[in-house]
Enzyme design. Structure first.
Site, short mmCIF file in Angstrom:
data_model
loop_
_atom_site.label_atom_id
_atom_site.label_comp_id
_atom_site.label_asym_id
_atom_site.label_seq_id
_atom_site.Cartn_x
_atom_site.Cartn_y
_atom_site.Cartn_z
N VAL A 119 11.35 -5.22 -9.62
CA VAL A 119 11.61 -6.17 -10.51
C VAL A 119 10.03 -6.81 -11.36
O VAL A 119 9.54 -6.72 -10.35
CB VAL A 119 12.53 -7.04 -9.88
CG1 VAL A 119 12.60 -8.35 -11.39
CG2 VAL A 119 13.48 -6.72 -9.68
N GLN B 295 -3.01 -9.83 8.53
CA GLN B 295 -2.83 -8.72 6.68
C GLN B 295 -3.82 -9.06 5.72
O GLN B 295 -3.82 -8.43 5.35
CB GLN B 295 -1.48 -9.00 6.20
CG GLN B 295 -0.69 -9.33 5.57
CD GLN B 295 1.06 -9.48 5.30
OE1 GLN B 295 1.81 -9.11 6.05
NE2 GLN B 295 0.67 -9.02 3.96
N ARG C 135 1.36 -13.50 -6.45
CA ARG C 135 -0.56 -13.38 -6.78
C ARG C 135 -0.75 -13.56 -8.58
O ARG C 135 -1.30 -13.89 -9.12
CB ARG C 135 -0.95 -11.83 -6.38
CG ARG C 135 -1.47 -11.87 -4.95
CD ARG C 135 -2.25 -10.98 -4.46
NE ARG C 135 -2.34 -10.90 -2.52
CZ ARG C 135 -2.14 -10.70 -2.22
NH1 ARG C 135 -1.78 -9.95 -2.21
NH2 ARG C 135 -2.56 -11.12 -1.14
N LEU D 278 8.67 -17.77 -3.49
CA LEU D 278 9.51 -16.26 -3.51
C LEU D 278 9.27 -16.59 -5.45
O LEU D 278 9.85 -17.36 -6.15
CB LEU D 278 10.77 -16.66 -3.36
CG LEU D 278 10.94 -16.75 -1.66
CD1 LEU D 278 12.19 -16.84 -1.34
CD2 LEU D 278 10.50 -15.99 -1.01
N HIS E 203 12.28 -11.01 -4.93
CA HIS E 203 11.93 -11.28 -3.77
C HIS E 203 14.19 -11.80 -3.75
O HIS E 203 14.35 -10.71 -2.68
CB HIS E 203 11.71 -12.74 -3.15
CG HIS E 203 10.50 -12.07 -3.05
ND1 HIS E 203 9.56 -13.71 -4.14
CD2 HIS E 203 9.31 -12.24 -2.25
CE1 HIS E 203 7.56 -12.60 -3.08
NE2 HIS E 203 8.36 -12.37 -2.39
N GLY F 297 10.12 -4.08 -0.89
CA GLY F 297 10.63 -3.81 -2.49
C GLY F 297 9.51 -2.58 -2.23
O GLY F 297 8.82 -2.03 -1.70
N GLN F 298 9.75 -1.30 -3.49
CA GLN F 298 9.15 -0.05 -3.68
C GLN F 298 7.87 -0.84 -4.38
O GLN F 298 6.84 -0.21 -4.43
CB GLN F 298 9.74 0.46 -4.42
CG GLN F 298 9.50 1.76 -5.78
CD GLN F 298 8.80 2.94 -4.60
OE1 GLN F 298 9.94 3.00 -3.11
NE2 GLN F 298 8.02 3.46 -4.98
#
Ligand code: AMP
Length: 281
Positions: free
Chosen positions: A174, A59, A185, A31, A35, A145-146
């Site tokens: 953010v 995924q 990542r 996190l 997050h 999140g965008q």
């Protein structure tokens, strides 16, 4: 804060008092402040907050970074405790995908372009795991999140199409002080790569300025971003896009608004970022 991998225990806690509202933040852990901004918004808008930490294998494509994806559960739990989170769901693969598992959620059109073109099985995995998590947690509101713009479009479509009884809320991206969007990542980047990684933000920002100065030609905006990325020696462009923010179709002419987005390899690390320009609608 209760931490459990057990689906029945999550259900029991969730339904102990049916008058309470629950906010839910699904994550893959490791996190960061991105997050935590979702957790804080969930905390502010609901009586109770649940977070899930699960690195979802469906995924990831076979050649992707599932095995090396960063993990630090103890640190994550300390961060969530400090945010007054009520419940953390920490399932493992045997719980989420038992051996006879055979049902997947496929969202059709909006999964095809952008990330879907580069990662053809990615959104099937995302939609499937999020549908499962929604059924397990049954939140009042779920927070995304965008940063993962297409994911929010795909999941909104799934919520509408499958009649999930919840409100999906999208929170702003953010960023680090130099503009790099926070991402688990980013931990893969060497110091030189970390510096080069600001190129995504620089390209998006310059395209946004061009839009605000009146540029409405989609291809010219894409070219502007492409040239900035190509000028960075450690960067290799996967795609740049100027798309309709709802259909995600590429735009020749930008009307009132658009989603500017890109995926760029910095060394071996694939980063994505985006900005919305113009007005809603
Ligand atoms: P992940 O753990 O990468 O699956 O992300 C979990 C949630 O956090 C997703 O809804 C992401 O879009 C969101 N998220 C990741 N990075 C950021 C960021 N920099 N700002 C805002 N939200 C983020």
């Amino acid at each position: 804060m209760i931490v459990t991998p057990d689906i029945q225990q999550v259900r029991n806690i969730r339904h102990a008092d049916p008058t309470l509202t629950w906010g839910f933040v699904p994550t893959m852990g490791y996190l960061h402040e991105g997050h935590l901004s979702l957790v804080r918004q969930a905390r502010a808008e609901n009586d109770r907050v649940a977070v899930s930490i699960y690195v979802n294998p469906t995924q990831f494509a076979p050649h992707e970074d599932l095995d090396s994806y960063p993990r630090d559960l103890e640190r994550d739990l300390a961060l969530l405790r400090a945010e007054n989170v009520d419940l953390v769901f920490t399932p493992d693969d045997s719980i989420m995908y038992p051996p006879d598992f055979q049902t997947y959620v496929t969202v059709e059109k909006v999964t095809q372009p952008l990330e879907g073109a580069s990662r053809p099985t990615h959104f099937r995995g995302v939609a499937t795991v999020v549908a499962k998590l929604f059924n397990i947690v049954q939140p009042t509101r779920a927070y995304f999140g965008q940063k993962d713009a297409q994911q929010t479009v795909v999941l909104k479509q799934m919520v509408r199409d499958l009649n999930f009884d919840l409100e999906l809320i999208v929170c702003p991206t953010v960023r680090e002080a130099d503009g790099l969007a926070m991402s688990s990542r980013n931990a893969y980047l060497s110091p030189a790569e970390r510096k080069a990684a600001t190129v995504l933000y620089r390209a998006l920002s310059q395209a946004k300025v061009a839009f605000e100065q009146g540029e409405r030609n989609g291809e010219r905006l894409r070219t502007l971003m492409r040239e900035i990325i190509e000028a960075e020696p450690l960067a290799r462009l996967d795609y740049v896009s100027v798309a309709d923010r709802r259909t995600l179709a590429e735009l020749d002419e930008v009307g009132k608004g658009a989603l500017l987005s890109m995926a760029v390899f910095i060394g071996k690390t694939r980063l994505i970022d985006n900005m919305l320009v113009g007005e809603e609608g």
